[in-house]
Design a protein around this motif. Sequence first.
Motif, PDB file in Angstrom:
ATOM      1  N   THR A   3       0.821  -1.219   0.000  1.00  0.00           N
ATOM      2  CA  THR A   3       0.000   0.000   0.000  1.00  0.00           C
ATOM      3  C   THR A   3       0.848   1.259   0.000  1.00  0.00           C
ATOM      4  N   GLU A   4       1.730   1.361   0.960  1.00  0.00           N
ATOM      5  CA  GLU A   4       2.573   2.556   1.053  1.00  0.00           C
ATOM      6  C   GLU A   4       3.946   2.252   0.473  1.00  0.00           C
ATOM      7  N   PRO A   5       4.516   3.247  -0.198  1.00  0.00           N
ATOM      8  CA  PRO A   5       4.112   4.650  -0.184  1.00  0.00           C
ATOM      9  C   PRO A   5       3.216   5.085  -1.338  1.00  0.00           C
ATOM     10  N   ASP A   6       3.116   4.309  -2.410  1.00  0.00           N
ATOM     11  CA  ASP A   6       2.503   4.828  -3.639  1.00  0.00           C
ATOM     12  C   ASP A   6       0.990   4.917  -3.589  1.00  0.00           C
ATOM     13  N   HIS A   7       0.349   4.245  -2.640  1.00  0.00           N
ATOM     14  CA  HIS A   7      -1.111   4.216  -2.610  1.00  0.00           C
ATOM     15  C   HIS A   7      -1.658   4.662  -1.264  1.00  0.00           C
ATOM     16  N   LEU A   8      -1.007   5.654  -0.678  1.00  0.00           N
ATOM     17  CA  LEU A   8      -1.481   6.217   0.584  1.00  0.00           C
ATOM     18  C   LEU A   8      -2.727   7.050   0.310  1.00  0.00           C
ATOM     19  N   LEU A   9      -3.826   6.718   0.989  1.00  0.00           N
ATOM     20  CA  LEU A   9      -5.101   7.390   0.752  1.00  0.00           C
ATOM     21  C   LEU A   9      -5.300   8.506   1.779  1.00  0.00           C
ATOM     22  N   LEU A  10      -5.719   9.667   1.275  1.00  0.00           N
ATOM     23  CA  LEU A  10      -5.965  10.839   2.118  1.00  0.00           C
ATOM     24  C   LEU A  10      -7.421  11.247   2.043  1.00  0.00           C
ATOM     25  N   ASP A  11      -7.925  11.796   3.135  1.00  0.00           N
ATOM     26  CA  ASP A  11      -9.219  12.473   3.091  1.00  0.00           C
ATOM     27  C   ASP A  11      -8.997  13.825   2.424  1.00  0.00           C
ATOM     28  N   THR A  12      -9.781  14.113   1.401  1.00  0.00           N
ATOM     29  CA  THR A  12      -9.603  15.372   0.680  1.00  0.00           C
ATOM     30  C   THR A  12      -9.773  16.561   1.609  1.00  0.00           C
ATOM     31  N   ALA A  13     -10.762  16.520   2.469  1.00  0.00           N
ATOM     32  CA  ALA A  13     -10.961  17.576   3.454  1.00  0.00           C
ATOM     33  C   ALA A  13      -9.982  17.373   4.604  1.00  0.00           C
ATOM     34  N   GLY A  14      -9.037  18.261   4.736  1.00  0.00           N
ATOM     35  CA  GLY A  14      -8.062  18.178   5.829  1.00  0.00           C
ATOM     36  C   GLY A  14      -6.763  17.525   5.454  1.00  0.00           C
ATOM     37  N   GLY A  15      -6.761  16.633   4.480  1.00  0.00           N
ATOM     38  CA  GLY A  15      -5.517  16.047   4.003  1.00  0.00           C
ATOM     39  C   GLY A  15      -4.923  14.978   4.882  1.00  0.00           C
ATOM     40  N   ARG A  16      -5.666  14.462   5.854  1.00  0.00           N
ATOM     41  CA  ARG A  16      -5.120  13.437   6.741  1.00  0.00           C
ATOM     42  C   ARG A  16      -5.078  12.082   6.047  1.00  0.00           C
ATOM     43  N   ALA A  17      -4.084  11.275   6.406  1.00  0.00           N
ATOM     44  CA  ALA A  17      -3.933   9.943   5.830  1.00  0.00           C
ATOM     45  C   ALA A  17      -4.885   8.966   6.514  1.00  0.00           C
ATOM     46  N   ARG A  18      -5.435   8.057   5.726  1.00  0.00           N
ATOM     47  CA  ARG A  18      -6.247   6.997   6.301  1.00  0.00           C
ATOM     48  C   ARG A  18      -5.364   6.038   7.102  1.00  0.00           C
ATOM     49  N   ALA A  19      -5.941   5.473   8.153  1.00  0.00           N
ATOM     50  CA  ALA A  19      -5.232   4.468   8.946  1.00  0.00           C
ATOM     51  C   ALA A  19      -4.985   3.232   8.095  1.00  0.00           C
ATOM     52  N   ARG A  20      -3.992   2.444   8.473  1.00  0.00           N
ATOM     53  CA  ARG A  20      -3.741   1.191   7.767  1.00  0.00           C
ATOM     54  C   ARG A  20      -4.868   0.208   8.025  1.00  0.00           C
ATOM     55  N   LEU A  21      -5.163  -0.568   7.008  1.00  0.00           N
ATOM     56  CA  LEU A  21      -6.273  -1.513   7.086  1.00  0.00           C
ATOM     57  C   LEU A  21      -5.918  -2.719   7.948  1.00  0.00           C
ATOM     58  N   ASP A  22      -4.642  -3.024   8.076  1.00  0.00           N
ATOM     59  CA  ASP A  22      -4.211  -4.206   8.834  1.00  0.00           C
ATOM     60  C   ASP A  22      -3.191  -3.790   9.888  1.00  0.00           C
ATOM     61  N   PRO A  23      -2.931  -4.647  10.880  1.00  0.00           N
ATOM     62  CA  PRO A  23      -2.014  -4.284  11.961  1.00  0.00           C
ATOM     63  C   PRO A  23      -0.580  -4.767  11.768  1.00  0.00           C
ATOM     64  N   HIS A  24      -0.221  -5.291  10.615  1.00  0.00           N
ATOM     65  CA  HIS A  24       1.065  -5.960  10.460  1.00  0.00           C
ATOM     66  C   HIS A  24       2.219  -4.969  10.312  1.00  0.00           C
ATOM     67  N   PRO A  25       3.394  -5.285  10.866  1.00  0.00           N
ATOM     68  CA  PRO A  25       4.543  -4.372  10.798  1.00  0.00           C
ATOM     69  C   PRO A  25       5.081  -4.233   9.385  1.00  0.00           C
ATOM     70  N   ARG A  26       5.668  -3.064   9.102  1.00  0.00           N
ATOM     71  CA  ARG A  26       6.307  -2.788   7.822  1.00  0.00           C
ATOM     72  C   ARG A  26       7.810  -2.688   8.007  1.00  0.00           C
ATOM     73  N   THR A  27       8.524  -2.789   6.894  1.00  0.00           N
ATOM     74  CA  THR A  27       9.977  -2.605   6.931  1.00  0.00           C
ATOM     75  C   THR A  27      10.274  -1.177   7.360  1.00  0.00           C
ATOM     76  N   PRO A  28      11.112  -0.959   8.374  1.00  0.00           N
ATOM     77  CA  PRO A  28      11.437   0.407   8.794  1.00  0.00           C
ATOM     78  C   PRO A  28      12.021   1.224   7.641  1.00  0.00           C
ATOM     79  N   LEU A  29      11.712   2.497   7.623  1.00  0.00           N
ATOM     80  CA  LEU A  29      12.201   3.383   6.572  1.00  0.00           C
ATOM     81  C   LEU A  29      13.718   3.363   6.490  1.00  0.00           C
ATOM     82  N   ARG A  30      14.384   3.294   7.640  1.00  0.00           N
ATOM     83  CA  ARG A  30      15.850   3.335   7.636  1.00  0.00           C
ATOM     84  C   ARG A  30      16.435   2.162   6.859  1.00  0.00           C
ATOM     85  N   GLU A  31      15.808   0.995   6.961  1.00  0.00           N
ATOM     86  CA  GLU A  31      16.320  -0.172   6.245  1.00  0.00           C
ATOM     87  C   GLU A  31      16.150   0.000   4.738  1.00  0.00           C
ATOM     88  N   THR A  32      15.033   0.582   4.353  1.00  0.00           N
ATOM     89  CA  THR A  32      14.769   0.781   2.926  1.00  0.00           C
ATOM     90  C   THR A  32      15.777   1.742   2.310  1.00  0.00           C
TER      91      THR A  32
END
Length: 496
Positions: free
Chosen positions: A160-189
């Motif tokens: 999903t992230e980073p290329d398909h991060l969904l925002l609410d048009t009003a306010g510009g906030r990012a939607r929460a992740r749909l699942d609780p699973h950990p992602r690769t830390p940014l530093r490693e990438t």
Amino acid sequence: MTFYGRAIALLVDRPELAEVAAYPFGFDVAGAAHGAAVRLASGAPLEAVAGDGTGGTFFVCGGGPVLYASGDGAAGLVAASADEALEMAIGLPGWLGLLHLSPAGAEAGLPAAVTASEEAIRESQPDLDAQRAALRGALGLPVHSPAELFARLHAALLRTEPDHLLLDTAGGRARARLDPHPRTPLRETVLSPGLADLARLRDDTAQWTEVAGDKARRATVLRAAQFDRQEHDLPLLRRLLAAETADAGTSEELRLAAVLVALHGSAEDLPLLRAAHAAPQAVRWGLPEVPEQPGAVVEWARGLDGSYLGEDPAREPELTWIRLARRQGRTELARAALLRILDSAEEAATAEQADLLRVLSVELEALGDLGQAARAQSGHAALVDEPRDRGVACRRLAELQRRTGDLPAAWRTLRPVPEILDTDGSELRWRRLGLGRMVAAEHFELARAAAGAGLAPIALESLAVARELHAGMGKSAQRSLGMLAQETKWAVARLK
């Protein structure tokens, strides 16, 4: 609706099939409207293709993968195509209740979870299996096992992230992740290419010139060398430090390169270290003067290493990796990380977050995302109390709003700035200093932009304030704004 795949087209053309897909399988091509306006942070196209009857919507992103947005504010990729999303909905009708499972534990927990979810559906739809077989046959969809469908779902969620991060048009906030699973830390990438480059450079000196001349690769290799230190790296580090020193742009890796070289304690490196200290960017990144005595240089480097650097990448601020991602050209990776931090900072809304919001605004502006930069700057301006700080913050916010094209908002923000600054107890001295020039310049810029947009009241009012401020400046400051003042005057005259 654009038809994405043969199966979706058949649903649109055959209402009797569409009715079954909608219930009990939760894929309603006639109910694709989402309740809240949303958009992708990347700006890529987004089209609703189906609803699920609970307020959730399936969106096709740029003609490719499918993103699901729930009715309660979460979102994530669920399939590589619209037809695959339909396959999942038919084969795993209770898929939303399975998101807590991971592939590692799915082998044991998935069959029971699928059985339980489908038994609940069969209470109202006892012919579920017959409906599924008939729908698959009519649409020409292959049969996949629940385990295979779940594996595809989980793989999509992690993309999903980073290329398909969904925002609410009003306010510009990012939607929460749909699942609780950990992602690769940014530093490693962002460190991964640097570690690979560092390994190659240790074996092949012929590549040193190429990497040293590439600002992003050089910075990434230096970060890799920070966390993988080896004695024989000194000649390479010297080359990288010389390149950092010669680079006219500012880089936080200048201090890092100097420390890594100095830690080797070689007296012959003193001229190189002093040249680094003399570089213009050294002041910004806190590279203090190098000791005169060679024996003190190692202690000097150890002090800086302990205060600012270290050998544990997990201790580095997240902004280090975000800036590195931006310099690597990974715009969406940097944007997604910044927006997650911005959302958290806005929720906290404490005075301690004011500086962070200011920095986030600068970083988002560097990415070219002026709307989100203005959002962060608005939060910063709301949290500062001192009149001068508030006036400075509002002037910059007005500039960002103007550059996004929201001229009425820019004028609402800019209009009170002179009055705010007049209350800072400096006896109006700010008007004759650099701050006065900046505030006057923004009034001129806004007046010119408003004239170009046909917004006469804003143009006239902003120009009037700009002229008043301009008249109270010193001669040198007046001359520096002379061309801008004249061009704005002509633009507003043409409007009238």
